[in-house]
Design a protein around this motif. Structure first.
Motif, PDB file in Angstrom:
ATOM      1  N   VAL A   1       1.130  -0.666   0.039  1.00  0.00           N
ATOM      2  CA  VAL A   1      -0.181  -0.098  -0.465  1.00  0.00           C
ATOM      3  C   VAL A   1       0.671   1.247   0.061  1.00  0.00           C
ATOM      4  N   LEU A   2       0.520   2.599  -1.018  1.00  0.00           N
ATOM      5  CA  LEU A   2       1.246   3.627  -0.847  1.00  0.00           C
ATOM      6  C   LEU A   2       0.569   4.602  -0.680  1.00  0.00           C
ATOM      7  N   ILE A   3       1.428   5.129   0.897  1.00  0.00           N
ATOM      8  CA  ILE A   3       0.455   6.115   1.700  1.00  0.00           C
ATOM      9  C   ILE A   3       0.602   7.958   0.914  1.00  0.00           C
TER      10      ILE A   3
ATOM     11  N   ILE B   1       6.036  14.737   6.213  1.00  0.00           N
ATOM     12  CA  ILE B   1       7.009  13.507   6.294  1.00  0.00           C
ATOM     13  C   ILE B   1       6.356  13.318   7.115  1.00  0.00           C
ATOM     14  N   GLY B   2       6.109  14.413   9.116  1.00  0.00           N
ATOM     15  CA  GLY B   2       5.691  14.259  10.020  1.00  0.00           C
ATOM     16  C   GLY B   2       4.116  13.559   9.384  1.00  0.00           C
ATOM     17  N   GLN B   3       2.762  13.719   8.570  1.00  0.00           N
ATOM     18  CA  GLN B   3       1.679  13.375   8.315  1.00  0.00           C
ATOM     19  C   GLN B   3       2.260  11.659   7.423  1.00  0.00           C
ATOM     20  N   LEU B   4       3.193  11.024   6.785  1.00  0.00           N
ATOM     21  CA  LEU B   4       3.103  10.031   6.627  1.00  0.00           C
ATOM     22  C   LEU B   4       3.143   9.123   7.640  1.00  0.00           C
ATOM     23  N   PHE B   5       4.143   9.336   8.211  1.00  0.00           N
ATOM     24  CA  PHE B   5       4.610   8.183   9.433  1.00  0.00           C
ATOM     25  C   PHE B   5       3.036   8.246  10.494  1.00  0.00           C
TER      26      PHE B   5
ATOM     27  N   TYR C   1      -1.962   5.394  11.557  1.00  0.00           N
ATOM     28  CA  TYR C   1      -3.616   5.277  11.583  1.00  0.00           C
ATOM     29  C   TYR C   1      -4.450   4.471  10.276  1.00  0.00           C
ATOM     30  N   ASP C   2      -4.181   4.398   8.599  1.00  0.00           N
ATOM     31  CA  ASP C   2      -4.661   4.385   7.879  1.00  0.00           C
ATOM     32  C   ASP C   2      -3.917   2.074   7.428  1.00  0.00           C
ATOM     33  N   VAL C   3      -2.392   2.286   8.077  1.00  0.00           N
ATOM     34  CA  VAL C   3      -2.676   1.113   7.404  1.00  0.00           C
ATOM     35  C   VAL C   3      -2.359   0.055   8.507  1.00  0.00           C
ATOM     36  N   ILE C   4      -1.515   0.376   9.563  1.00  0.00           N
ATOM     37  CA  ILE C   4      -1.003  -0.145  11.147  1.00  0.00           C
ATOM     38  C   ILE C   4      -2.113  -0.370  11.623  1.00  0.00           C
ATOM     39  N   SER C   5      -2.851   0.128  11.409  1.00  0.00           N
ATOM     40  CA  SER C   5      -4.750  -0.096  12.408  1.00  0.00           C
ATOM     41  C   SER C   5      -5.192  -1.072  12.108  1.00  0.00           C
TER      42      SER C   5
END
Length: 360
Positions: free
Chosen positions: A269-271, A290-294, A299-303
């Motif tokens: 998945v590409l964020i 960069i901060g937003q991407l982490f 929120y959108d992938v790991i969770s």
């Protein structure tokens, strides 16, 4: 993301006294009925002080833009939209069901999608704001020479409607309610470990009449505010260009309340976080991205339980080719596992583009 947010709020039926109550009532009606545009208009005419269809259009378009409502079919401009509750509307209803103040979730929607609400609350925490100075204080959020008449008034009226602010002796001051939340401008969010993944939804391109494009009947863009509307439109066009390319590579593309674009295939998945940049703001914009991407990766992938087996990649997308100094920095970011792309004319380019295309 200031450059990506709307420059002004719009009113909502009910004035300061009944605005919050009417927002919640509309959300509850939509949640229960998923109405079409005509049905929602008739219901609001009966149950609120709504006036003309033009007023209905402006108010509904605004709460769609701040994600209280979602259009899942049809088109508001054509009069055949069908509505469901949006991501921030769900937060408001969840707060009501939990017996928590809905005002905090409304403020979160406003500050996330409209420039200046978080700035004003921070300024009010420092002390009262004279009525005569309310516009100049808001200018600090816009980074503009002047905020036109009316824009500042709509912000303050919303803060009054939420019960955060009141006028006392010619000054805006925080209420006790406002002081309790002023140290946390994101409102009553749940703790990180308990937050559910964001809803995935299909992006609507600007060519298809996305709700994110500018609308002269909703917001009057004057003076320097026209620059902000152009940036918002450019931001969406940049995402459209990348989405077309990713679609040809077999990715399935979505957006969430956090991520500009999530591109998914069977293995990754590409964020994507898109930024419109110019020489004066480029490094600040990239640092923010960069901060937003982490954060969005969490929120959108790991969770998300069903995405645990696929690889996530963080992607920075710029609206134009960078200058030489910035290009060297961006190439450095690729060594830190950041995918770096930019739009060049009608095409995608950048140090990561060849690798992304060939890794199929």
């Amino acid at each position: 993301m200031q450059e990506d947010r709307w420059p002004t709020a719009n009113r909502f039926v009910g004035g300061k006294k009944h605005r919050v109550k009417n927002v919640v009532a509309v959300l509850e009606f939509v949640s229960e009925n998923r109405p079409n545009q005509s049905t929602l208009f008739d219901w609001m005419k009966t149950h609120t002080a709504l006036g003309t269809e033009s007023t209905f259009y402006k108010h509904i378009k605004f709460i769609v833009n701040i994600r209280l409502l979602n259009i899942f079919d049809g088109n508001l401009n054509e009069g055949n939209a069908q509505f469901s509750v949006g991501s921030f509307g769900t937060k408001i209803l969840d707060a009501k069901d939990a017996g928590e103040p809905v005002e905090h979730s409304i403020f979160e929607a406003l500050s996330t999608h409209v420039i200046g609400f978080d700035h004003l609350l921070n300024e009010l925490q420092e002390g009262p704001i004279d009525v005569d100075e309310r516009r100049s204080v808001l200018e600090g959020a816009f980074d503009l020479r002047e905020v036109p008449d009316g824009v500042d008034q709509k912000h303050y009226i919303w803060l009054e409607a939420l019960g955060y602010v009141e006028k006392v002796d010619g000054q805006y001051v925080l209420t006790d309610f406002g002081r309790r939340v002023s140290g946390n401008t994101s409102g009553n969010q749940r703790p990180i470990e308990s937050r559910a993944p964001s809803e995935l939804r299909r992006r609507s391109s600007t060519q298809q009449g996305s709700g994110n494009t500018t609308d002269s009947t909703e917001i009057s863009y004057v003076a320097d505010l026209q620059t902000i509307s152009r940036k918002t439109e450019t931001h969406e066009q940049v995402l459209d260009t990348l989405e077309l390319e990713l679609d040809s590579l077999g990715f399935d593309c979505f957006e969430t309340e956090h991520s500009d674009l999530l591109a998914v295939d069977d293995e990754r998945v590409l964020i994507v976080e898109a930024k419109t940049v110019d020489p004066s703001s480029a490094f600040d914009q990239i640092r923010r991205a960069i901060g937003q991407l982490f954060e969005y990766e969490y929120y959108d992938v790991i969770s998300r339980d069903d995405w645990q087996s696929i690889q996530s990649r963080k992607c920075l997308l710029l609206d134009r080719p960078p200058g030489e100094e910035l290009r060297r920095y961006l190439e450095h970011l690729t060594t830190k596992s950041i995918v770096v792309l930019w739009v060049d004319g009608d095409s995608i380019a950048g140090p990561s583009w060849k690798e992304l295309r060939e890794d199929r």
